[in-house]
Design a protein around this motif. Structure first.
Motif, PDB file in Angstrom:
ATOM      1  N   MET A 281      44.452 -40.927 -23.423  1.00 55.31           N
ATOM      2  CA  MET A 281      43.862 -40.604 -22.057  1.00 55.31           C
ATOM      3  C   MET A 281      44.849 -40.444 -20.938  1.00 55.31           C
ATOM      4  SD  MET A 281      40.729 -40.231 -22.615  1.00 55.31           S
ATOM      5  CE  MET A 281      40.075 -40.107 -21.076  1.00 55.31           C
ATOM      6  N   ARG A 282      46.063 -41.013 -21.096  1.00 56.57           N
ATOM      7  CA  ARG A 282      46.855 -40.617 -20.118  1.00 56.57           C
ATOM      8  C   ARG A 282      47.319 -39.051 -20.196  1.00 56.57           C
ATOM      9  NH1 ARG A 282      49.756 -45.080 -18.040  1.00 56.57           N
ATOM     10  NH2 ARG A 282      48.066 -46.727 -17.322  1.00 56.57           N
ATOM     11  N   ILE A 283      47.432 -38.640 -21.501  1.00 50.37           N
ATOM     12  CA  ILE A 283      47.770 -37.155 -21.831  1.00 50.37           C
ATOM     13  C   ILE A 283      46.492 -36.485 -21.174  1.00 50.37           C
ATOM     14  CG2 ILE A 283      48.229 -35.502 -23.289  1.00 50.37           C
ATOM     15  CD1 ILE A 283      50.493 -37.455 -22.743  1.00 50.37           C
ATOM     16  N   VAL A 284      45.151 -36.891 -21.292  1.00 48.37           N
ATOM     17  CA  VAL A 284      44.157 -36.233 -21.074  1.00 48.37           C
ATOM     18  C   VAL A 284      43.907 -36.004 -19.532  1.00 48.37           C
ATOM     19  CG1 VAL A 284      41.548 -36.384 -20.961  1.00 48.37           C
ATOM     20  CG2 VAL A 284      42.779 -36.600 -23.028  1.00 48.37           C
ATOM     21  N   GLN A 285      44.218 -37.371 -18.863  1.00 49.05           N
ATOM     22  CA  GLN A 285      44.127 -37.289 -17.390  1.00 49.05           C
ATOM     23  C   GLN A 285      45.135 -36.427 -16.732  1.00 49.05           C
ATOM     24  OE1 GLN A 285      44.824 -41.496 -17.010  1.00 49.05           O
ATOM     25  NE2 GLN A 285      42.796 -41.969 -17.743  1.00 49.05           N
ATOM     26  N   MET A 286      46.261 -36.039 -17.596  1.00 48.16           N
ATOM     27  CA  MET A 286      47.535 -35.262 -16.897  1.00 48.16           C
ATOM     28  C   MET A 286      47.090 -33.849 -17.016  1.00 48.16           C
ATOM     29  SD  MET A 286      51.515 -35.034 -17.907  1.00 48.16           S
ATOM     30  CE  MET A 286      52.574 -33.735 -17.267  1.00 48.16           C
ATOM     31  N   ALA A 287      46.387 -33.639 -18.066  1.00 48.77           N
ATOM     32  CA  ALA A 287      45.850 -32.250 -18.214  1.00 48.77           C
ATOM     33  C   ALA A 287      44.722 -31.935 -17.306  1.00 48.77           C
ATOM     34  CB  ALA A 287      45.264 -32.061 -19.590  1.00 48.77           C
ATOM     35  N   MET A 288      43.939 -32.890 -16.745  1.00 44.19           N
ATOM     36  CA  MET A 288      42.880 -32.551 -15.767  1.00 44.19           C
ATOM     37  C   MET A 288      43.381 -32.714 -14.465  1.00 44.19           C
ATOM     38  SD  MET A 288      39.999 -35.492 -17.267  1.00 44.19           S
ATOM     39  CE  MET A 288      39.068 -35.374 -15.699  1.00 44.19           C
ATOM     40  N   ILE A 289      44.609 -32.637 -14.235  1.00 45.19           N
ATOM     41  CA  ILE A 289      45.176 -32.677 -12.675  1.00 45.19           C
ATOM     42  C   ILE A 289      44.704 -31.393 -12.023  1.00 45.19           C
ATOM     43  CG2 ILE A 289      47.452 -32.505 -11.728  1.00 45.19           C
ATOM     44  CD1 ILE A 289      48.485 -34.541 -13.473  1.00 45.19           C
ATOM     45  N   PRO A 290      44.899 -30.169 -12.657  1.00 41.74           N
ATOM     46  CA  PRO A 290      44.427 -28.945 -11.949  1.00 41.74           C
ATOM     47  C   PRO A 290      42.996 -29.199 -11.569  1.00 41.74           C
ATOM     48  CG  PRO A 290      45.715 -28.479 -13.969  1.00 41.74           C
ATOM     49  CD  PRO A 290      45.556 -29.959 -14.034  1.00 41.74           C
ATOM     50  N   LYS A 323      35.212 -21.250 -11.430  1.00 43.85           N
ATOM     51  CA  LYS A 323      35.811 -20.310 -12.475  1.00 43.85           C
ATOM     52  C   LYS A 323      37.325 -20.610 -12.605  1.00 43.85           C
ATOM     53  CE  LYS A 323      32.958 -16.470 -10.547  1.00 43.85           C
ATOM     54  NZ  LYS A 323      32.743 -15.382  -9.918  1.00 43.85           N
ATOM     55  N   LEU A 324      37.866 -21.054 -11.676  1.00 45.61           N
ATOM     56  CA  LEU A 324      39.386 -21.334 -11.680  1.00 45.61           C
ATOM     57  C   LEU A 324      39.720 -22.621 -12.515  1.00 45.61           C
ATOM     58  CD1 LEU A 324      40.795 -21.571  -7.979  1.00 45.61           C
ATOM     59  CD2 LEU A 324      41.390 -20.000  -9.906  1.00 45.61           C
ATOM     60  N   GLY A 325      38.638 -23.496 -12.349  1.00 38.44           N
ATOM     61  CA  GLY A 325      38.732 -24.879 -13.340  1.00 38.44           C
ATOM     62  C   GLY A 325      38.577 -24.427 -14.769  1.00 38.44           C
ATOM     63  N   PHE A 326      37.421 -23.529 -15.182  1.00 44.11           N
ATOM     64  CA  PHE A 326      37.617 -23.111 -16.607  1.00 44.11           C
ATOM     65  C   PHE A 326      38.622 -22.426 -17.036  1.00 44.11           C
ATOM     66  CE2 PHE A 326      32.778 -23.721 -16.588  1.00 44.11           C
ATOM     67  CZ  PHE A 326      32.803 -24.928 -17.646  1.00 44.11           C
ATOM     68  N   ILE A 327      39.236 -21.590 -16.320  1.00 40.35           N
ATOM     69  CA  ILE A 327      40.307 -20.822 -16.780  1.00 40.35           C
ATOM     70  C   ILE A 327      41.594 -21.586 -16.943  1.00 40.35           C
ATOM     71  CG2 ILE A 327      42.221 -19.166 -15.797  1.00 40.35           C
ATOM     72  CD1 ILE A 327      40.005 -17.659 -14.478  1.00 40.35           C
ATOM     73  N   LEU A 328      41.818 -22.598 -15.955  1.00 33.31           N
ATOM     74  CA  LEU A 328      42.923 -23.455 -16.238  1.00 33.31           C
ATOM     75  C   LEU A 328      42.577 -24.634 -17.559  1.00 33.31           C
ATOM     76  CD1 LEU A 328      43.827 -24.414 -12.549  1.00 33.31           C
ATOM     77  CD2 LEU A 328      45.200 -23.012 -14.615  1.00 33.31           C
ATOM     78  N   SER A 368      41.142 -32.952 -26.678  1.00 33.63           N
ATOM     79  CA  SER A 368      41.710 -31.970 -25.724  1.00 33.63           C
ATOM     80  C   SER A 368      40.289 -30.978 -25.654  1.00 33.63           C
ATOM     81  CB  SER A 368      42.309 -30.628 -26.983  1.00 33.63           C
ATOM     82  OG  SER A 368      41.693 -30.443 -27.934  1.00 33.63           O
ATOM     83  N   LEU A 369      39.206 -31.188 -26.244  1.00 28.13           N
ATOM     84  CA  LEU A 369      37.979 -30.592 -26.012  1.00 28.13           C
ATOM     85  C   LEU A 369      37.570 -31.240 -24.567  1.00 28.13           C
ATOM     86  CD1 LEU A 369      36.168 -30.319 -29.584  1.00 28.13           C
ATOM     87  CD2 LEU A 369      37.431 -28.532 -27.912  1.00 28.13           C
ATOM     88  N   PHE A 370      37.702 -32.431 -24.225  1.00 31.34           N
ATOM     89  CA  PHE A 370      37.237 -33.133 -23.023  1.00 31.34           C
ATOM     90  C   PHE A 370      37.495 -32.356 -21.583  1.00 31.34           C
ATOM     91  CE2 PHE A 370      37.222 -35.955 -19.357  1.00 31.34           C
ATOM     92  CZ  PHE A 370      36.212 -36.881 -19.534  1.00 31.34           C
ATOM     93  N   VAL A 371      38.691 -31.623 -21.767  1.00 35.53           N
ATOM     94  CA  VAL A 371      39.351 -30.955 -20.598  1.00 35.53           C
ATOM     95  C   VAL A 371      38.521 -29.681 -20.451  1.00 35.53           C
ATOM     96  CG1 VAL A 371      41.454 -29.893 -19.534  1.00 35.53           C
ATOM     97  CG2 VAL A 371      41.428 -31.772 -21.025  1.00 35.53           C
ATOM     98  N   LEU A 372      37.924 -29.002 -21.588  1.00 31.71           N
ATOM     99  CA  LEU A 372      37.012 -27.924 -21.346  1.00 31.71           C
ATOM    100  C   LEU A 372      35.499 -28.043 -20.834  1.00 31.71           C
ATOM    101  CD1 LEU A 372      39.422 -27.201 -23.383  1.00 31.71           C
ATOM    102  CD2 LEU A 372      37.652 -25.335 -24.299  1.00 31.71           C
ATOM    103  N   ALA A 373      35.258 -29.596 -20.989  1.00 30.97           N
ATOM    104  CA  ALA A 373      33.768 -30.171 -21.053  1.00 30.97           C
ATOM    105  C   ALA A 373      33.660 -30.566 -19.315  1.00 30.97           C
ATOM    106  CB  ALA A 373      33.493 -31.009 -21.659  1.00 30.97           C
ATOM    107  N   ILE A 374      34.804 -30.572 -18.619  1.00 26.96           N
ATOM    108  CA  ILE A 374      34.524 -31.252 -17.352  1.00 26.96           C
ATOM    109  C   ILE A 374      34.665 -30.355 -15.921  1.00 26.96           C
ATOM    110  CG2 ILE A 374      37.017 -31.824 -16.778  1.00 26.96           C
ATOM    111  CD1 ILE A 374      35.699 -34.617 -16.151  1.00 26.96           C
ATOM    112  N   PRO A 375      35.124 -29.059 -16.093  1.00 22.38           N
ATOM    113  CA  PRO A 375      35.102 -28.433 -14.721  1.00 22.38           C
ATOM    114  C   PRO A 375      33.898 -28.222 -13.800  1.00 22.38           C
ATOM    115  CG  PRO A 375      36.396 -27.296 -16.172  1.00 22.38           C
ATOM    116  CD  PRO A 375      35.505 -28.347 -17.089  1.00 22.38           C
ATOM    117  N   HIS A 376      32.689 -27.918 -14.500  1.00 21.62           N
ATOM    118  CA  HIS A 376      31.729 -27.587 -13.599  1.00 21.62           C
ATOM    119  C   HIS A 376      30.903 -28.806 -13.033  1.00 21.62           C
ATOM    120  CE1 HIS A 376      30.291 -28.691 -17.682  1.00 21.62           C
ATOM    121  NE2 HIS A 376      29.131 -28.393 -17.565  1.00 21.62           N
ATOM    122  N   GLY A 377      31.074 -29.823 -13.843  1.00 26.32           N
ATOM    123  CA  GLY A 377      30.640 -31.350 -13.280  1.00 26.32           C
ATOM    124  C   GLY A 377      31.687 -31.517 -12.380  1.00 26.32           C
ATOM    125  N   ILE A 378      32.839 -31.658 -12.282  1.00 28.92           N
ATOM    126  CA  ILE A 378      33.583 -32.304 -11.118  1.00 28.92           C
ATOM    127  C   ILE A 378      33.588 -31.310 -10.008  1.00 28.92           C
ATOM    128  CG2 ILE A 378      36.181 -32.136 -10.345  1.00 28.92           C
ATOM    129  CD1 ILE A 378      37.038 -33.109 -13.077  1.00 28.92           C
TER     130      ILE A 378
END
Length: 455
Positions: A281-290, A323-328, A368-378
């Motif tokens: 989750m530390r790695i997931v959280q790092m990927a969620m930074i953008p 849109k930016l969130g999903f691209i990243l 890694s799929l978690f990062v794709l699942a979250i932009p629209h919610g955040i």
């Protein structure tokens, strides 16, 4: 034009430009934060699985209490941004001062509570053989709680007026110093897990000193936070708490989710599974930074647009941030999946932690799929915080994290019999479904806001 006036012009102008300019420094700031969090995990991992698992048990509690600062900061950010949008300078100053007073009172109360009840909380969480490590780390961290709470509030004040440069510098001081001090305190001075805690406290203290100098020493913010500008207003406290309390409760929800997931992991595979999940989750959280960086920028942009009664900017900011969130997120999720084994190797550099590598690699691949699942919610949650509807954001987080992620994790793990992978998959599925509900809600709210303006 002065730098502070350029910042105000930016956040009141084109929302796309503002989101880009605000989010990039925020991403850098959060990357630095995550780097020193990962550095903590990597250095502590060298002490063995029990020490790393102890960090995993303390982290949910720490996030709740740091969330106090972030929650008060979010409330201040939202309220100050709305006053700036409405061109009410005096009330913007007063909102910042109210946030600082709140931060001092609240952090002192919770410091006492944690000192008294930490052992009982850790026992309820199932810390088991790791409890001594966790207590040693926790007493130091929570004893300095006011440092972390104040840091969150001060950073939010800078963000509210668009001054991301200095907010980033302050966080850079924390990150760089923590990365330098960690190995010195843990291994050179032979302080073990206590050393990791002291490195974190000292680094955060330096950041607070730097920000305090800019606010009251140099005194060149757009806002003027001199004590003479403080005018107690109960309504202002309520306005800030309408965002601060839900935002803080969201952090409690995230921590409650972590506690529940840790309990499932212990049931399925023991405390080693908690160590694996903590590292992953530390790695997931790092990927969620953008994504969080964009979302934080969206909070300020939404607050200014709402205060100025600007429907187009509110609508554009929400859509553009998603849109930016999903691209990243697509790019970052792919990197996590492809390089999961190499990333896992960072946590297995000693004989005490070598056995964790394959398990961490598997967890990172699924998560890694978690990062794709979250932009629209955040982004949708941040819109609600920005316009002062913190309860709406809380409801989205409650549904997404505490309810759906927990339910799906339980179903996939225990009913479908997928074990650890089922827990990871459940977290991903619940996040996506809950975020979708939040996205639809935010779209409807923005549409109604526009209709009311033109009625």
């Amino acid at each position: 034009m002065s730098e502070k006036n350029k910042n105000i012009e930016m956040i009141t102008g084109d929302p796309k430009n503002a989101i880009i300019k605000l989010s990039i420094p925020m991403m850098i700031s959060m990357l630095l934060i995550m780097l020193y969090n990962i550095a903590d995990s990597i250095w502590v991992a060298g002490l063995g699985a029990d020490a790393l698992a102890a960090i995993g048990f303390i982290t949910p509690l720490f996030m709740v209490l740091v969330g106090l600062g972030n929650g008060i900061g979010a409330g201040a950010n939202s309220l100050i941004a709305r006053y700036i949008g409405a061109k009410d300078y005096d009330q913007a100053n007063n909102a910042g001062l109210h946030a600082i007073v709140l931060c001092i009172v609240v952090s002192l109360i919770f410091t006492v509570l944690m000192m008294v009840f930490m052992r009982q909380l850790l026992e309820l969480m199932g810390a088991g053989s790791t409890i001594d490590y966790a207590l040693n780390y926790g007493y130091i961290i929570f004893g300095a709680l006011i440092i972390f709470v104040y840091s969150g509030v001060a950073s939010a004040i800078f963000r509210s007026e668009g001054d991301m440069r200095r907010a980033t510098i302050a966080i850079a001081v924390t990150a760089v110093m923590n990365i330098i001090l960690d190995p010195i305190f843990i291994y050179v001075l032979n302080m073990g897990i206590n050393g990791a805690a002291w490195a974190t406290v000292i680094s955060a203290t330096l950041s607070c000193i730097v920000m305090s100098y800019w606010i009251w020493g140099k005194n060149d913010l757009y806002l003027d936070l001199s004590p003479k500008n403080f005018n107690y207003q109960g309504k202002m406290i309520i306005d800030e708490l309408q965002v601060a309390i839900p935002s803080t409760l969201e952090n409690i929800i995230f921590s409650a989710l972590a506690i529940i997931i840790n309990g499932m992991l212990v049931t399925v595979a023991g405390t080693t599974a908690v160590a694996v999940y903590t590292a992953s989750m530390r790695i997931v959280q790092m990927a969620m930074i953008p994504l969080i960086g964009i979302g934080t920028a969206e909070l300020t942009v939404s607050g200014v647009a709402y205060g100025a009664r600007n429907y187009e900017n509110l609508k554009t900011g929400h859509s553009y941030s998603i849109k930016l969130g999903f691209i990243l997120s697509i790019a970052l999720g792919a990197i996590m999946f492809i390089f999961s084994s190499q990333i896992a190797a960072m946590f297995s550099y000693t004989s005490a932690s070598a056995e964790l590598a394959p398990q961490i690699a598997t967890a990172i691949s699924v998560l890694s799929l978690f990062v794709l699942a979250i932009p629209h919610g955040i982004m949708s949650s941040m819109v609600f915080q920005g316009v002062g509807k913190g309860v709406y954001s809380l409801i989205i987080t409650l549904l997404r994290s505490l309810i759906l992620e927990t339910v799906f994790a339980y179903i996939f793990c225990f009913i479908f019999g997928w074990g650890l992978v089922g827990i990871y998959a459940g977290v991903v599925t619940g996040c996506f479904v809950g975020g979708t509900v939040g996205y639809i809600w935010a779209k409807l709210f923005i549409k109604r806001f526009g209709e009311n303006l033109h009625a």
